[in-house]
Scaffold this motif. Structure first.
Motif, PDB file in Angstrom:
ATOM      1  N   THR A   1      54.042  62.742  69.956  1.00  0.00           N
ATOM      2  CA  THR A   1      54.007  63.767  68.922  1.00  0.00           C
ATOM      3  C   THR A   1      53.217  64.979  69.404  1.00  0.00           C
ATOM      4  OG1 THR A   1      53.962  61.925  67.392  1.00  0.00           O
ATOM      5  CG2 THR A   1      53.563  64.096  66.480  1.00  0.00           C
TER       6      THR A   1
ATOM      7  N   VAL B   1      52.799  66.008  72.492  1.00  0.00           N
ATOM      8  CA  VAL B   1      53.628  66.725  73.459  1.00  0.00           C
ATOM      9  C   VAL B   1      54.672  67.558  72.727  1.00  0.00           C
ATOM     10  CG1 VAL B   1      55.337  66.430  75.266  1.00  0.00           C
ATOM     11  CG2 VAL B   1      53.310  65.009  75.260  1.00  0.00           C
ATOM     12  N   PHE B   2      55.312  66.918  71.731  1.00  0.00           N
ATOM     13  CA  PHE B   2      56.378  67.573  70.987  1.00  0.00           C
ATOM     14  C   PHE B   2      55.856  68.803  70.241  1.00  0.00           C
ATOM     15  CE2 PHE B   2      58.963  67.728  67.048  1.00  0.00           C
ATOM     16  CZ  PHE B   2      60.169  68.040  67.639  1.00  0.00           C
TER      17      PHE B   2
ATOM     18  N   LEU C   1      55.107  71.639  72.531  1.00  0.00           N
ATOM     19  CA  LEU C   1      56.332  72.307  72.965  1.00  0.00           C
ATOM     20  C   LEU C   1      56.848  73.244  71.875  1.00  0.00           C
ATOM     21  CD1 LEU C   1      58.546  72.556  75.071  1.00  0.00           C
ATOM     22  CD2 LEU C   1      59.699  70.654  73.996  1.00  0.00           C
ATOM     23  N   VAL C   2      56.855  72.737  70.642  1.00  0.00           N
ATOM     24  CA  VAL C   2      57.368  73.565  69.547  1.00  0.00           C
ATOM     25  C   VAL C   2      56.494  74.796  69.354  1.00  0.00           C
ATOM     26  CG1 VAL C   2      57.737  73.608  67.059  1.00  0.00           C
ATOM     27  CG2 VAL C   2      58.546  71.682  68.393  1.00  0.00           C
TER      28      VAL C   2
ATOM     29  N   VAL D   1      56.786  81.931  72.082  1.00  0.00           N
ATOM     30  CA  VAL D   1      57.665  82.722  72.933  1.00  0.00           C
ATOM     31  C   VAL D   1      58.622  83.547  72.085  1.00  0.00           C
ATOM     32  CG1 VAL D   1      59.592  82.542  74.540  1.00  0.00           C
ATOM     33  CG2 VAL D   1      57.547  81.202  74.931  1.00  0.00           C
ATOM     34  N   ALA D   2      59.098  82.974  70.969  1.00  0.00           N
ATOM     35  CA  ALA D   2      60.195  83.594  70.223  1.00  0.00           C
ATOM     36  C   ALA D   2      59.961  85.059  69.886  1.00  0.00           C
ATOM     37  CB  ALA D   2      60.476  82.772  68.975  1.00  0.00           C
TER      38      ALA D   2
ATOM     39  N   LEU E   1      57.240  77.296  71.959  1.00  0.00           N
ATOM     40  CA  LEU E   1      58.515  77.967  71.712  1.00  0.00           C
ATOM     41  C   LEU E   1      58.365  79.009  70.613  1.00  0.00           C
ATOM     42  CD1 LEU E   1      61.089  75.079  71.998  1.00  0.00           C
ATOM     43  CD2 LEU E   1      60.782  76.996  73.518  1.00  0.00           C
ATOM     44  N   VAL E   2      57.618  78.633  69.551  1.00  0.00           N
ATOM     45  CA  VAL E   2      57.378  79.588  68.470  1.00  0.00           C
ATOM     46  C   VAL E   2      56.627  80.795  69.003  1.00  0.00           C
ATOM     47  CG1 VAL E   2      56.134  79.925  66.305  1.00  0.00           C
ATOM     48  CG2 VAL E   2      57.475  77.872  66.654  1.00  0.00           C
TER      49      VAL E   2
END
Lengths: 677, 230
Positions: free
Chosen positions: A660, A662-663, A666-667, A673-674, A670-671
């Motif tokens: 969890t 790690v997940f 990652l999320v 980067v967006a 990504l948020v």
């Protein structure tokens, strides 16, 4: 000439390999040290030739190793040639000394592989011409010297010093890594030529300057980053201590000069202010620490801190002058700093080698258990005296010449326009004067307690003169101290390419007899002719000696001194109380401890006297608190401990929780980067 | 010939549209996997997932005229759509756990989170690859969504077999992204596939081991064994 240094580094590495394979055989030790001496002599010769006759920069050499598209770039610039001279002169004398000194070294095979590797790494750092190589060899330098610090690993203190050293060295390297990352920019141009061509913005430049100050300062020993230095330097064998104190700190100075003067272009006015203030505090605190210290090698390490402060005062002045485009003044300050770095490497090596000779012959580092060594080790004592005079900044030796030049630069400070600098430079000058005076007092203590008087322990009374190789190494350094002191112009001219390439300016050359007289700014302002001063001192001292011996010596009579009621003054055993009635090191330092120590170190003397008629001994307990440790490191340790306790829970999660984490990471990334893409 | 046929049916960009549709189908199958509550159903959906991947990769091989991509497609169809699901079925039967339902997070919440992840990957690709072609960009976005849904599957289940299924679907997303990107060397795909096979073998052996020890393959039992259960 760059390739000569490369071949020398290769030779040292091979010697290190030989030391690792054959270190336990009896012939390995003199062979490794002797060969290391020859290689260092060749390398220093190459550096001197490059600086004296070569172009400003040597030819660039690119080896097809390392990072793809980058290779390993090496180039000897004027700056690196100057520091190569410092490194290799130190390495040559330390190696020569070690041929004799290493004989008494227990477990020499722990030292043999790393000693040549350490020298090779320092040389490679100085000729590296891209950030990748620079950092690789910088780290190699740190790690090989760490291996030398923990060579006596049975000693609990050496192991603890090793840990502290490793932590400080790694954080310093991290700072340099970040600095080079910022310098390389988004396109990742790591070779020094592109870094020089790209001029970073003012904010990036400021951050890089601060990172370089942290990274190089932690290696050089700037207060408050110095804490590892007085622990690690004395823990190593003495010839390694000499290299670490005399030479490795100069490699750190090189890193700072390279990044701040060569790469960053025009400085902001406040850079100089920060460096000046840190230098001033380092100089004064370093010498005060040294005065409180009675361990010979640790005292010398604290003096390294002091001298690094003096060098950084010069660098800070040069930055301040350069920010206001006073390039000639900046050249004077920078030349004084580099010259002092050279001088410090000479006399600090000499003093560490001398203390190593004392340590080898008596087994003692505590000054309170030495004494009377001038009769037993006359040559070592004389050489140590030369080093002490030089480090105290007394004319006509080399320490005076560079400190005098630094004062000349400080006296030019009214030309600065920023008011904060106008106020700060004279006060830093006062701190420098204080540090110089206190270091003279400190070396009166060192020489007086260690070499004069009567021996304070059986080991000291049984000491004998050290061996010929050790003396040869020290004689070389002492001769250089005297020669450089008498002809400073020669060395200043030799180092002129440094200021010419970095600042585009150089000192006004002397008038016809440049190598005899130093004229920093103009003849009408100030000049220094060491030969005439030397003549004056020699004539005055000779005259006084003649008068004394002609008219005074006849009325000398020998009589036993009053021994506080003890009657056997010549009884040189440890148990004899008469030996402890001599003037002691802590007694010598007491006035200074009372004046400065009470508010800097919160020093407290506690005296317990027995009642009248009681024959119990009196006790004097003096307690010191290290302000730097108290203010900076103790809270930091508490913070690290607290964070570690919190993080400890991470070690006991379930597999699904780890997934969890790690997940979610990652999320979140990504948020992140967006919207920024 | 086939490309022109497809183009004539689906419009001028038909070949790419079909690739796009297959990628979308992969995401859809990932969602199917999320709401299965029986182990055997999860394994069947995994087989379907790998089969859709095989088709998608084969279609990419056709429109890119890259014959080596067919190898990847065959590996996906053979290994991951047949052998591995069959083996997993066998494990489930032998362990007698085919009726177990072990979702750590509720199905509805998982589906909502999955939708958020798909939206996130579309937004990320919209920003980071704004200059590239629309279809290529969305293909990568769908592959990223498949990867994220695979990870979600891994953390939403307690059972080790469902975690393997999540891991396999994650890897399918990676292969989809690699097949969509032109010029990705075959070696990379082969090595990724082999690492999956090795991981499968290791995890399979591991499953039997923990079953022998603990009489369950709920991975929280391992934490109890560590003596660190909270």
């Amino acid at each position: 000439m760059t390739s000569v240094i490369l071949f020398c580094a290769l030779a040292w590495s091979l010697l290190g390999g030989f030391g690792a394979l054959r270190g336990r055989t009896p012939d390995a030790r003199p062979l490794v040290y002797g060969a290391s001496f020859i290689v260092a002599a060749i390398a220093s010769g190459a550096a001197i030739l490059q600086l004296a006759f070569g172009a400003t920069s040597g030819t660039a050499v690119v080896l097809p190793l390392g990072l793809p598209h980058l290779g390993m770039n090496f180039q000897m610039t004027g700056l690196s040639a100057a520091f190569l001279i410092i490194t290799d002169v130190g390495a040559a004398t330390a190696s020569l000394y070690a041929v004799g000194y290493g004989r008494g070294e227990p477990e020499a095979w722990r030292v043999l592989p790393f000693f040549p590797l350490f020298i090779a790494a320092m040389n490679m750092v100085l000729i590296a011409a891209d950030a990748y190589d620079f950092l690789i060899f910088w780290e190699l330098m740190s790690l090989s010297s760490w291996a030398l610090v923990v060579a006596h690993h049975e000693d609990e203190e050496a192991r603890a010093s090793g840990v502290v050293y490793l932590v400080m060295a790694s954080s310093g390297t991290l700072a340099l890594l970040l600095a080079f990352g910022l310098l390389a920019g988004v396109h990742g141009q790591y070779d020094f030529a592109s870094i020089r061509a790209a001029h970073p913005g003012s904010w990036v430049g400021a951050v890089v300057m601060l990172l370089a100050l942290f990274g190089a300062g932690s290696k050089a020993g700037l207060v408050p980053l110095h804490i590892w230095l007085p622990r690690a330097h004395p823990a190593a064998p003495s010839h390694v201590s000499a290299l670490m104190s005399g030479v490795m700190t100069k490699v750190a100075v090189y890193a700072f000069v390279l990044i701040v003067f060569d790469f960053l272009g025009k400085p902001a006015w406040w850079w100089g202010l920060i460096v000046l203030i840190m230098g001033g505090i380092t100089a004064v605190l370093g010498v005060l620490y040294a005065l409180m210290e009675h361990d010979l090698k640790r005292l010398l390490a604290y003096h390294t801190v002091e001298n690094i402060g003096i060098i950084f005062i010069g660098l800070g002045l040069a930055l301040a002058f350069r920010a206001e485009r006073l390039d000639v003044c900046a050249a004077l300050a920078l030349a004084a700093a580099v010259f002092h770095a050279f001088n410090h490497s000479l006399f600090k090596n000499l003093l560490f080698l001398g203390s190593g000779a004392v340590l080898a012959r008596t087994g003692e580092r505590d000054m309170e258990r030495l004494g009377g060594l001038l009769r037993r080790m006359p040559q070592t004592g004389l050489l140590f005296l030369i080093g002490s005079v030089a480090i105290s900044g007394l004319p006509p030796l080399n320490g005076f010449a560079s400190e005098w030049m630094l004062f000349q630069a400080i006296l030019l400070s009214p030309r600065l326009s920023a008011w904060s600098l106008k106020l700060a430079v004279p006060s830093v000058g006062a701190m420098l004067a204080l540090a110089a005076a206190l270091s003279a007092a400190c070396f009166v203590k060192v020489f007086g307690i260690t070499f004069l008087g009567r021996p304070r322990s059986p080991a000291a009374s049984a000491a004998t003169e050290t061996d010929a190789f050790s003396r040869a190494g020290m004689i070389g350094l002492a001769a250089l101290c005297v020669v450089v002191g008498l002809a400073p112009g020669m060395v200043i001219d030799l180092f002129a390419p440094v200021t010419r390439s970095l600042l585009g300016a150089r000192l006004p050359a002397g008038h016809g007899m440049s190598w005899l007289t130093v004229v920093p700014v103009s003849l009408s302002r100030s000049s220094y002719n060491p030969l005439s001063i030397f003549a004056l001192i020699a004539a005055g001292a000779g005259f006084a000696a003649v008068i004394l011996h002609r008219y005074g010596s006849r009325i000398i009579c020998r009589a036993p001194p009053w021994g506080c009621g003890y009657t056997s003054p010549e009884d040189a055993t440890a148990a004899s109380p008469s030996l402890s009635t001599q003037y002691s090191a802590s007694g010598f330092a007491q006035p200074i401890r009372r004046v400065f120590g009470s508010f800097v170190f919160n020093a407290r003397d506690q005296v317990t006297m027995p009642m009248p008629g009681d024959v119990a001994p009196a006790h004097l307990i003096s307690a010191l608190i290290d302000p730097v440790w108290q203010c900076c490191y103790a809270p930091l340790l508490v913070l690290v401990g607290w964070a570690a306790d919190r993080m400890n829970r991470l070690q006991f999660l379930t597999i699904r929780r780890y997934l969890t984490i790690v997940f979610i990471t990652l999320v979140v990334l990504l948020v992140w980067v967006a919207p920024w893409g | 010939m086939m490309v022109t046929l497809v183009n004539s049916i689906f419009g001028p960009n038909g070949a790419l549209s079909l690739a796009h549709a297959l990628s979308g189908a992969l995401v859809l199958v990932s969602f199917m996997m999320l709401y299965q509550d029986r182990l055997s159903a999860v394994i069947n959906v995994l087989a379907l997932h790998s089969a859709v991947l095989g088709l998608a990769v084969a279609w990419q091989a056709w429109i890119q005229a890259e014959p080596q991509l067919y190898i990847t497609a065959v590996i996906a169809l053979g290994f991951k759509a047949m052998i591995i699901p069959l083996a997993l079925h066998r494990i489930v039967r032998r362990l007698n756990i085919h009726r177990e339902v072990e979702a750590a997070v509720g199905i509805g919440l998982t589906m909502l989170a999955g939708m958020g992840l798909v939206a996130l990957s579309l937004v990320v690709m919209l920003h980071t690859a704004a200059h590239s072609a629309v279809l290529a960009r969305e293909d990568v976005a769908l592959a990223l969504a498949t990867i994220l849904l695979g990870m979600l599957m891994m953390i939403a289940r307690r059972n080790a077999v469902s975690q393997i299924a999540g891991f396999m679907s994650l890897e399918n997303g990676l292969i989809l992204a690699a097949a969509g990107a032109e010029g990705m060397p075959l070696v990379v795909e082969i090595s990724v596939t082999f690492s999956i096979v090795i991981a499968f073998i290791v995890i399979g052996v591991f499953l039997f081991r923990i079953r022998e020890r603990f009489d369950t393959i709920d991975s929280t039992a391992l934490d109890a064994f560590r003596g660190e259960l909270q």
